[in-house]
Design a protein around this motif. Sequence first.
Motif: not given
Length: 306
Positions: A191-197, A230-232, A261-267, A284-287
Amino acid sequence: MIAFNNDTSKTTPLDTVLGGLMRRYSERVPDVQRIVDAMIDEKIIASPIEIENDHIAFRTMGVPNLGIASFEKIFSHYGYVKRDEYNFTGKKLTAYWYAPPEPHYPRIFVSELRVHELSDEAQEIIHRYTDTVTSDPVDVLDLNDGNAVDAFLHQPLWTTPTLTDYQALLAESEYAAWVIYNRYYLNHFTISVHNLKLGYNTIEEFVAFLEKHGLRLNSAGGVIKVSPDGDLRQASTVAQMIDAEFAGGDVFRIAGSYVEFAERRVLPQFRDLPANQIGRGQRREGFEAGNADKIFESTFTTQTNR
């Protein structure tokens, strides 16, 4: 979106394959529905279709006719592009991630056990099963037939192992034991948590939500795994236990699959953009090998036996 929703408008082979994977996975992993129901109850989402699937993951054996070289042919056919390689020295694994043909599809993460690095005994056990696969099974698949590919990903590629063989592998490589029984079953979806409310769209907030609802989370390396930049930021449940029937009729509880569950922060260069201009390309892309190394342990006895 996640693929176990009721959207039947999509008919491409890739949609059929992803739909089949998620349907069987969600039936096998009750935590999936438990999490979705809790998200709906708390009004985080109105429907599962609102959840973005960050990535799905598979485990394979590095033996002739199987492994990554075989498995990747399926998703390469659908337009996935192979990206970075990752090495997990202690677990004797190699992995790659694959970028999707369109941004609404999940990334794919595929790992492979370097069987030749195991003990002679473990190698002998694995090859006793996998050597019955004498040609690459993907080569005879009609990859344009999504139902055939879905069936392939859920069919046994070798005979069901004995409990004795499973336990011998478990003692040396828990990854090997997982694959010898589970084969190509979907290992997890994310689940991409960064796109949740707001209030739930950071990993810390979402972990707090999960813990409030009694979900068991993987504590290896800390509940939240953070990349050096710190971005993934990632977390996962502990694998659901299943009653597995082995050759000869022995039944033993083993680790099945789990939820990530993953949070990918804005670069940094995009952090001044308005929210409506932020997409996958600005995050942030990749792993991250350090994160993934600990997430693998969601199926390990150190977690399932806690």
